[in-house]
Design an enzyme around this catalytic site. Sequence first.
Site, mmCIF file in Angstrom:
data_model
loop_
_atom_site.group_PDB
_atom_site.id
_atom_site.type_symbol
_atom_site.label_atom_id
_atom_site.label_comp_id
_atom_site.label_asym_id
_atom_site.label_seq_id
_atom_site.Cartn_x
_atom_site.Cartn_y
_atom_site.Cartn_z
ATOM 1 N N ASP A 63 0.838 -1.195 0.000
ATOM 2 C CA ASP A 63 0.000 0.000 0.000
ATOM 3 C C ASP A 63 0.877 1.250 0.000
ATOM 4 O OD1 ASP A 63 -2.460 -1.498 0.267
ATOM 5 O OD2 ASP A 63 -1.875 -1.857 2.347
ATOM 6 N N ASP A 65 0.524 5.328 0.680
ATOM 7 C CA ASP A 65 -0.309 6.424 1.177
ATOM 8 C C ASP A 65 0.357 7.761 0.888
ATOM 9 O OD1 ASP A 65 -1.993 4.475 2.156
ATOM 10 O OD2 ASP A 65 -1.201 4.559 4.199
ATOM 11 N N ASP A 142 1.644 8.022 14.959
ATOM 12 C CA ASP A 142 1.825 7.157 16.122
ATOM 13 C C ASP A 142 3.289 6.837 16.422
ATOM 14 O OD1 ASP A 142 2.105 5.570 13.860
ATOM 15 O OD2 ASP A 142 0.489 4.191 14.368
#
Length: 450
Positions: A63, A65, A142
């Site tokens: 993926d 992003d 995070d």
Amino acid sequence: MTDTPTPTPAQPLLVPRAEHGISRKDISPNALRVLYRLRDAGFQACLVGGAVRDLLIGGHPKDFDVATDATPEQIRGLFRNCRLIGRRFRLAHVVFGREIIEVATFRANSAADDDDRETDDGGRLLRDNVYGTIEEDAVRRDFTANALYYAIEDFSVRDYVGGFRDVRERVLRLIGDPVQRYREDPVRMLRAARLAAKLDFRIADDAAAPIPELSHLLAGAPPARLFDECLKMFMAGHAEKSFLLLEQLRLLPALFPESARAIATNRSGALRTMVLQALRNTDRRVREDKPVTPAFLFAALLWPAYCRELAVLQKQGVDPLAAQQRAADRVTLHQAQRIALPRRFSLPMQEIWLLQPRFQQRTRKRVFRLLAHPRFRAAFDFLELRASAAPELAEDLAFWRDAQSQAPEQLAERLAPAAGGGEGSGRRRRGRRRKPRAGEGALEDEGGEA
């Protein structure tokens, strides 16, 4: 990099192309299209997060992003193949056939709740759509390893929180106060375990220390999110490592309370042995690019809970068939309060469990009926898994392995009729009483057997 001062939003580290290993040929062409179109429209846009991290350590991200200063509505205006999703986090998905490029607007921390940011009384973040700068966006992510940005205009990696060094040293470190960050989103504790297992990173001491004390917060996490996190944790090739980290961080009781209790009270250790073998098998199948199914995975993870519940019901004198179905229903219902297991997985999971006692039946009619059952292969694989931890099942395993390899006529000649000399004689022969087997009758202790 260990001698380099820790970057800050005010003084970020810019790693030029010559000093990192990221190449555009390793980035999805569709992600590059999104980056270039945003840049050409006058917006700032960077590849961000796990893709940058994985590319730095030589991985192959699935993926990609993108983070940008364009708002979701502005992104949608640039891409006809774009849809906006989410309430908690407003995101843009740019769709290219089967590939989706997720585009998020830079976000900022906000001192007070308003219409775009909301927390509950415990500090858990309910909604966060306060937009900001790239520097603010980096601080609110995070882990430092996930707060790295690959800038398309000069092909540099931009680091605002020390993530570049942590990736090089393979350390997973939280940004900000760990207790506060876990209270904002308890699922971060599971992400720490999953990412450490996936990347072979060490969780920084200050990030690991609060987890056992805060594990109870997972009870308030949405069950659907926990299901998704379990799939990422156990079906991506690092299931065994993830499970061991869940045990080490005392997160297993928060995620699978009844299975954790059964494993803890199973003196022989057979239940834990079986679960670990199931996870090893899953990891091997992922490596070999073979299919894996959540139904079989959860059948293994919840088998200890099923054995324990079945033992309790049998001690209460409940009819064996009724006890098996009731135990399966109870375990499924109780676990669904923590993890939202869809019925398309929970029903075949129960079938796998309920077929196990039928492997002890050797009459002609029952053998052929079981061989023809649509769930036979999964149930047989589960029997094989149980036998890896319970040697007393070796005879059953050998019989059914052999039965599958024989022609039907040959197998029929070998098998006894149902009773008294004929399939339809109507007389039933009283069988010799035998000691119940593990997971079937009275179990050796409260935790059951494999």
